[in-house]
Design an enzyme around this catalytic site. Sequence first.
Site, PDB file in Angstrom:
ATOM      1  N   ASP A  47       2.927  -3.722  -9.808  1.00  0.00           N
ATOM      2  CA  ASP A  47       1.766  -3.373  -8.975  1.00  0.00           C
ATOM      3  C   ASP A  47       0.505  -3.991  -9.571  1.00  0.00           C
ATOM      4  OD1 ASP A  47       0.775  -1.197  -6.775  1.00  0.00           O
ATOM      5  OD2 ASP A  47      -0.671  -1.355  -8.418  1.00  0.00           O
ATOM      6  N   TYR A  52      -7.769  -6.800 -10.228  1.00  0.00           N
ATOM      7  CA  TYR A  52      -7.317  -6.628 -11.629  1.00  0.00           C
ATOM      8  C   TYR A  52      -7.436  -7.953 -12.387  1.00  0.00           C
ATOM      9  CZ  TYR A  52      -5.054  -2.351  -9.813  1.00  0.00           C
ATOM     10  OH  TYR A  52      -4.783  -1.141  -9.207  1.00  0.00           O
ATOM     11  N   LYS A  77      -3.314  -6.327  -3.797  1.00  0.00           N
ATOM     12  CA  LYS A  77      -4.266  -5.605  -2.941  1.00  0.00           C
ATOM     13  C   LYS A  77      -5.497  -6.454  -2.665  1.00  0.00           C
ATOM     14  CE  LYS A  77      -2.874  -1.574  -5.662  1.00  0.00           C
ATOM     15  NZ  LYS A  77      -2.784  -1.991  -7.072  1.00  0.00           N
ATOM     16  N   HIS A 110      -7.283  -2.289  -0.498  1.00  0.00           N
ATOM     17  CA  HIS A 110      -7.473  -1.566  -1.772  1.00  0.00           C
ATOM     18  C   HIS A 110      -8.409  -0.365  -1.643  1.00  0.00           C
ATOM     19  CE1 HIS A 110      -7.514  -2.417  -6.395  1.00  0.00           C
ATOM     20  NE2 HIS A 110      -7.499  -1.125  -6.163  1.00  0.00           N
TER      21      HIS A 110
END
Length: 291
Positions: A47, A52, A77, A110
Amino acid sequence: MEKIPVFQLNDGNSIPSLGFGVFQIPNDGATYKAVLTALRMGYRHIDTAVAYFNEEEVGQAIKDSGIPREQIWVTSKLWLQDYAYEDAKKAIETSLTKLGLDYIDLYLIHQPYGQLTEAWTAMREAKEADKIKSIGVSNMTPKIWKKWQQQGMFDEVMPSVNQVEYNPYFQQMELRKLMAENHVTLEAWGPLGQGNVELFNEPLLQKIASKYHKNIGQIILRFEHQEGIIVFPKSVHEERIKSNQAIFDFELTSDEMDGIRSLDRGQGSHNPDAPGVQEMLLNAFDVHAND
Ligand code: NAD
């Protein structure tokens, strides 16, 4: 190494019920190392997210693992800045390129603010084009979900998952009822309460852990699994990466399940309904800083 069970989503796809989360693991070799370690230990679900900033290393680790692509589930996302239709289309292509993949298993909106229907249209089209296999949302509270559902956002395609904060202190009872009515599977972010020390010191969890010769993290994750929730705990430590997936060789009794259910406080660390959250998040991550 036990086999990780799958859950079936409302679009027919099967997702490994336990995966590996990479939030806050830097793109400096650490993500590559952690993901490769996780894959070697048997994880088959990663994930990540555009915000990120580590999709490249996730993709490189998948490639170098030598594991056939179809055996690994990859979630990413779309970030808030890219919800306008053309931006979302471009962002999906960028994720595919960074991950080095022909398709992404699951792509999520997200954060539930802004031009969601435009983002959803771009994601639906990418799903039709087989660039994405499943599409879903994240951080949708009952209030936010109902608002978008009433506006018809989900008329064409129902999200397959809603990824939200979830741990024994925040069990999302109202949201889970609503998701069940729509056959939407809940994914837990922060399944270990993001390492919350109080949670790890809960006497009930300690008692159950010693009965099964398991650690507290394993009891928490097993509880969530038995509740039908998808989990992807994060760690960069080999021992924890290993132990967090060793939850399929024991089963909690219904009394133990009820006991852990009673730890629910009905409130988490993040409230997506609070005013100013969109601005706070936009200020926190700029995914176009290096464009
Ligand atoms: P988590 O609940 O997985 O907790 C991670 C922390 O718990 C680690 O940093 C470590 O300190 C500790 N930990 C891990 N294993 C442990 C163990 N066995 N014993 C004791 N402590 C342990 O929190 P998370 O990383 O925030 O959430 C998991 C994943 O969910 C993320 O990596 C990310 O993929 C996703 N996520 C999504 C959102 C979203 O908005 N959609 C938000 C946060 C996280």
